[in-house]
Design a protein around this motif. Structure first.
Motif, PDB file in Angstrom:
ATOM      1  N   SER A  69      18.272 -19.212  -9.354  1.00  0.00           N
ATOM      2  CA  SER A  69      18.877 -18.190 -10.199  1.00  0.00           C
ATOM      3  C   SER A  69      17.968 -17.763 -11.348  1.00  0.00           C
ATOM      4  CB  SER A  69      20.210 -18.699 -10.756  1.00  0.00           C
ATOM      5  OG  SER A  69      20.016 -19.868 -11.521  1.00  0.00           O
ATOM      6  N   ASP A  70      17.005 -18.611 -11.736  1.00  0.00           N
ATOM      7  CA  ASP A  70      16.154 -18.270 -12.867  1.00  0.00           C
ATOM      8  C   ASP A  70      14.939 -17.447 -12.446  1.00  0.00           C
ATOM      9  OD1 ASP A  70      15.010 -20.318 -11.453  1.00  0.00           O
ATOM     10  OD2 ASP A  70      14.251 -21.392 -13.214  1.00  0.00           O
ATOM     11  N   LYS A  71      14.787 -17.178 -11.174  1.00  0.00           N
ATOM     12  CA  LYS A  71      13.667 -16.391 -10.691  1.00  0.00           C
ATOM     13  C   LYS A  71      14.070 -14.929 -10.618  1.00  0.00           C
ATOM     14  CE  LYS A  71      10.327 -16.269  -6.874  1.00  0.00           C
ATOM     15  NZ  LYS A  71       9.947 -16.892  -5.595  1.00  0.00           N
ATOM     16  N   PRO A  72      13.309 -14.009 -11.239  1.00  0.00           N
ATOM     17  CA  PRO A  72      13.667 -12.585 -11.204  1.00  0.00           C
ATOM     18  C   PRO A  72      13.791 -12.085  -9.767  1.00  0.00           C
ATOM     19  CG  PRO A  72      11.893 -12.987 -12.760  1.00  0.00           C
ATOM     20  CD  PRO A  72      12.083 -14.261 -11.997  1.00  0.00           C
ATOM     21  N   LEU A  73      14.765 -11.232  -9.525  1.00  0.00           N
ATOM     22  CA  LEU A  73      15.011 -10.764  -8.170  1.00  0.00           C
ATOM     23  C   LEU A  73      13.816 -10.023  -7.582  1.00  0.00           C
ATOM     24  CD1 LEU A  73      18.723  -9.532  -8.457  1.00  0.00           C
ATOM     25  CD2 LEU A  73      17.878 -11.656  -7.454  1.00  0.00           C
ATOM     26  N   TYR A  74      13.083  -9.293  -8.422  1.00  0.00           N
ATOM     27  CA  TYR A  74      11.961  -8.530  -7.881  1.00  0.00           C
ATOM     28  C   TYR A  74      10.864  -9.433  -7.319  1.00  0.00           C
ATOM     29  CZ  TYR A  74       9.346  -9.335 -12.258  1.00  0.00           C
ATOM     30  OH  TYR A  74       8.689  -9.900 -13.323  1.00  0.00           O
ATOM     31  N   LYS A  75      10.878 -10.706  -7.698  1.00  0.00           N
ATOM     32  CA  LYS A  75       9.893 -11.654  -7.180  1.00  0.00           C
ATOM     33  C   LYS A  75      10.091 -11.919  -5.684  1.00  0.00           C
ATOM     34  CE  LYS A  75       7.588 -12.848 -10.964  1.00  0.00           C
ATOM     35  NZ  LYS A  75       6.111 -12.674 -11.094  1.00  0.00           N
ATOM     36  N   TYR A  76      11.266 -11.559  -5.167  1.00  0.00           N
ATOM     37  CA  TYR A  76      11.546 -11.772  -3.753  1.00  0.00           C
ATOM     38  C   TYR A  76      11.135 -10.590  -2.893  1.00  0.00           C
ATOM     39  CZ  TYR A  76      14.180 -15.765  -5.424  1.00  0.00           C
ATOM     40  OH  TYR A  76      14.517 -16.947  -6.028  1.00  0.00           O
ATOM     41  N   LEU A  77      10.638  -9.533  -3.519  1.00  0.00           N
ATOM     42  CA  LEU A  77      10.131  -8.393  -2.763  1.00  0.00           C
ATOM     43  C   LEU A  77       8.772  -8.736  -2.152  1.00  0.00           C
ATOM     44  CD1 LEU A  77      10.869  -5.459  -5.253  1.00  0.00           C
ATOM     45  CD2 LEU A  77      12.265  -6.185  -3.312  1.00  0.00           C
ATOM     46  N   THR A  78       8.540  -8.238  -0.947  1.00  0.00           N
ATOM     47  CA  THR A  78       7.211  -8.377  -0.359  1.00  0.00           C
ATOM     48  C   THR A  78       6.261  -7.421  -1.076  1.00  0.00           C
ATOM     49  OG1 THR A  78       7.567  -6.649   1.290  1.00  0.00           O
ATOM     50  CG2 THR A  78       8.257  -8.888   1.886  1.00  0.00           C
ATOM     51  N   ASN A  79       4.960  -7.601  -0.867  1.00  0.00           N
ATOM     52  CA  ASN A  79       3.986  -6.697  -1.485  1.00  0.00           C
ATOM     53  C   ASN A  79       4.229  -5.249  -1.084  1.00  0.00           C
ATOM     54  OD1 ASN A  79       2.677  -8.800  -2.780  1.00  0.00           O
ATOM     55  ND2 ASN A  79       1.184  -9.099  -1.129  1.00  0.00           N
ATOM     56  N   ARG A  80       4.546  -5.026   0.192  1.00  0.00           N
ATOM     57  CA  ARG A  80       4.810  -3.664   0.660  1.00  0.00           C
ATOM     58  C   ARG A  80       6.083  -3.104   0.021  1.00  0.00           C
ATOM     59  NH1 ARG A  80       3.169  -0.430   4.826  1.00  0.00           N
ATOM     60  NH2 ARG A  80       1.135  -1.163   4.141  1.00  0.00           N
ATOM     61  N   GLU A  81       7.137  -3.926  -0.048  1.00  0.00           N
ATOM     62  CA  GLU A  81       8.378  -3.471  -0.679  1.00  0.00           C
ATOM     63  C   GLU A  81       8.157  -3.113  -2.149  1.00  0.00           C
ATOM     64  OE1 GLU A  81      11.540  -6.050   2.063  1.00  0.00           O
ATOM     65  OE2 GLU A  81      10.843  -6.832   0.141  1.00  0.00           O
ATOM     66  N   PHE A  82       7.352  -3.927  -2.831  1.00  0.00           N
ATOM     67  CA  PHE A  82       7.065  -3.663  -4.242  1.00  0.00           C
ATOM     68  C   PHE A  82       6.297  -2.348  -4.400  1.00  0.00           C
ATOM     69  CE2 PHE A  82       5.107  -4.197  -8.411  1.00  0.00           C
ATOM     70  CZ  PHE A  82       6.148  -4.755  -9.145  1.00  0.00           C
ATOM     71  N   HIS A  83       5.366  -2.109  -3.478  1.00  0.00           N
ATOM     72  CA  HIS A  83       4.595  -0.867  -3.509  1.00  0.00           C
ATOM     73  C   HIS A  83       5.491   0.340  -3.261  1.00  0.00           C
ATOM     74  CE1 HIS A  83       0.872   1.531  -1.931  1.00  0.00           C
ATOM     75  NE2 HIS A  83       1.208   1.857  -3.166  1.00  0.00           N
ATOM     76  N   VAL A  84       6.384   0.228  -2.285  1.00  0.00           N
ATOM     77  CA  VAL A  84       7.330   1.312  -1.992  1.00  0.00           C
ATOM     78  C   VAL A  84       8.243   1.545  -3.194  1.00  0.00           C
ATOM     79  CG1 VAL A  84       9.295   1.999  -0.569  1.00  0.00           C
ATOM     80  CG2 VAL A  84       7.267   0.994   0.508  1.00  0.00           C
ATOM     81  N   MET A  85       8.694   0.461  -3.802  1.00  0.00           N
ATOM     82  CA  MET A  85       9.535   0.567  -4.985  1.00  0.00           C
ATOM     83  C   MET A  85       8.809   1.333  -6.088  1.00  0.00           C
ATOM     84  SD  MET A  85      10.955  -2.528  -7.369  1.00  0.00           S
ATOM     85  CE  MET A  85      11.727  -2.218  -8.953  1.00  0.00           C
ATOM     86  N   ASN A 124      12.770   4.244   4.696  1.00  0.00           N
ATOM     87  CA  ASN A 124      14.184   4.086   4.340  1.00  0.00           C
ATOM     88  C   ASN A 124      14.657   2.649   4.552  1.00  0.00           C
ATOM     89  OD1 ASN A 124      14.670   6.704   3.463  1.00  0.00           O
ATOM     90  ND2 ASN A 124      15.121   7.446   5.532  1.00  0.00           N
ATOM     91  N   THR A 125      14.073   1.987   5.554  1.00  0.00           N
ATOM     92  CA  THR A 125      14.393   0.572   5.776  1.00  0.00           C
ATOM     93  C   THR A 125      13.875  -0.273   4.619  1.00  0.00           C
ATOM     94  OG1 THR A 125      14.340   0.795   8.180  1.00  0.00           O
ATOM     95  CG2 THR A 125      14.045  -1.415   7.283  1.00  0.00           C
ATOM     96  N   TYR A 126      12.637   0.005   4.194  1.00  0.00           N
ATOM     97  CA  TYR A 126      12.092  -0.696   3.025  1.00  0.00           C
ATOM     98  C   TYR A 126      12.984  -0.464   1.805  1.00  0.00           C
ATOM     99  CZ  TYR A 126       7.605  -1.999   5.135  1.00  0.00           C
ATOM    100  OH  TYR A 126       6.625  -2.579   5.908  1.00  0.00           O
ATOM    101  N   ARG A 127      13.395   0.769   1.606  1.00  0.00           N
ATOM    102  CA  ARG A 127      14.252   1.090   0.460  1.00  0.00           C
ATOM    103  C   ARG A 127      15.563   0.305   0.530  1.00  0.00           C
ATOM    104  NH1 ARG A 127      18.613   4.032  -0.609  1.00  0.00           N
ATOM    105  NH2 ARG A 127      18.855   4.940  -2.706  1.00  0.00           N
ATOM    106  N   SER A 128      16.161   0.247   1.743  1.00  0.00           N
ATOM    107  CA  SER A 128      17.404  -0.503   1.926  1.00  0.00           C
ATOM    108  C   SER A 128      17.212  -1.975   1.585  1.00  0.00           C
ATOM    109  CB  SER A 128      17.898  -0.352   3.366  1.00  0.00           C
ATOM    110  OG  SER A 128      19.043  -1.123   3.594  1.00  0.00           O
ATOM    111  N   ASN A 129      16.087  -2.552   2.028  1.00  0.00           N
ATOM    112  CA  ASN A 129      15.794  -3.956   1.736  1.00  0.00           C
ATOM    113  C   ASN A 129      15.613  -4.183   0.240  1.00  0.00           C
ATOM    114  OD1 ASN A 129      15.861  -4.541   4.457  1.00  0.00           O
ATOM    115  ND2 ASN A 129      13.651  -4.473   4.730  1.00  0.00           N
ATOM    116  N   ILE A 130      14.937  -3.253  -0.417  1.00  0.00           N
ATOM    117  CA  ILE A 130      14.721  -3.346  -1.867  1.00  0.00           C
ATOM    118  C   ILE A 130      16.056  -3.337  -2.599  1.00  0.00           C
ATOM    119  CG2 ILE A 130      13.800  -2.121  -3.882  1.00  0.00           C
ATOM    120  CD1 ILE A 130      11.559  -1.079  -1.922  1.00  0.00           C
TER     121      ILE A 130
END
Length: 211
Positions: free
Chosen positions: A141-157, A181-187
Motif C-alpha cells: 500500500s505504501d508504493k505509489p500506484l504509478y510504480k506498477y506501470l510498465t515502461n511502455r504504459e508510463f510512456h503512453v501515459m 487503447n488497451t494500454y490506456r485501459s491498463n493505465i
C-alpha cells in the motif's frame, strides 16, 4: 433449472453458444439479445439465473451495461464472455460486479462449468486471472500506484497527459490504435482512474512529468 439471457450482437456467435448451452440438461431456456437496450428490456419482463454478456455491443459498452445490471439487479450473476483478453478487461469487469470472465477462445466445457458455478452463487476465474488477482492483492500500500506501470504504459501515459490522441500515439509508436487503447485501459485500471482528466490531475499531483 437455469434460465439464461445471452447478450451478443453476432447471430453466428449466439447460435454457437446456444448449441453449447443445450448440451447441459439443467439449462432450461436461453433468451437472446443483440443490444444493451434489448437486454435491459428482457430483464424488466423476465427473471433469469445468469446473464452472459459481451463487451462489444452496438449501442452501449458492455461494461456500462454490466454496471447498470448490477445496480438494478445486484443479485443476478453476470458472466462476461468476450473476444478481449483477460489482461484487457477481466479485473475491471470483476470490480464492476461480474461473477466471471471468459474469452471466446475458451473450450465449450469451460463455458458450461463457469455457468454452473456462477448460477450456484460462486465466482469463476481462470488460473491465469487468479494469478493476476493475487498480484494485485500483494501490492504494498505504501508504493505509489504509478510504480506498477510498465515502461511502455508510463510512456503512453506521458503522451496522453501531453494531450496527444490515441491515433497520434499509435503513429509515434508504430502501433495500432486498439493497442494504444488497451494500454490506456491498463493505465486507468492500475491507477484506479476513470478518464483523461483524472489522469492529468494525477500526473500533476504526483509531479510525474515536471521538467
Amino acid at each position: 433449472m437455469i434460465k439464461i439471457l445471452l447478450v451478443d450482437d453476432h447471430p453466428i456467435v449466439r447460435e454457437g453458444i446456444i448449441k453449447i448451452l443445450h448440451r447441459q440438461p439443467d439449462i432450461e431456456t436461453v433468451i437472446e439479445a443483440e443490444t444493451s437496450k434489448e437486454a435491459l428490456s428482457h430483464l424488466k419482463t423476465s427473471q433469469f439465473n445468469v446473464v452472459i454478456l459481451d463487451i462489444s455491443l452496438p449501442d452501449k459498452n458492455g461494461l456500462l451495461t454490466l454496471e447498470q445490471i448490477k445496480h438494478d439487479y445486484p443479485g443476478l450473476p453476470v458472466l462476461i464472455l468476450s473476444m478481449y483478453t483477460e489482461e484487457e478487461y477481466a479485473i475491471q469487469s470483476l470490480k464492476l460486479g461480474a461473477s466471471g470472465y471468459l474469452t471466446k477462445k475458451a473450450l465449450p466445457d469451460e463455458l458450461l462449468k463457469a455457468i454452473q458455478k456462477i448460477a450456484a452463487g460462486g465466482k469463476y476465474i481462470t488460473a491465469t486471472l487468479a494469478e493476476k488477482l493475487a498480484c494485485e492483492l500483494d501490492r504494498k500500500s505504501d508504493k505509489p500506484l504509478y510504480k506498477y506501470l510498465t515502461n511502455r504504459e508510463f510512456h503512453v501515459m506521458e503522451m496522453i497527459v501531453a494531450g496527444r490522441t490515441p491515433k497520434e500515439i499509435a503513429e509515434l509508436l508504430t502501433l495500432s490504435v486498439r493497442t494504444i487503447n488497451t494500454y490506456r485501459s491498463n493505465i486507468m485500471e492500475k491507477l484506479q482512474l476513470r478518464n483523461n482528466a483524472e489522469l492529468v490531475r494525477y500526473a500533476i499531483e504526483n509531479k510525474l512529468f515536471d521538467k
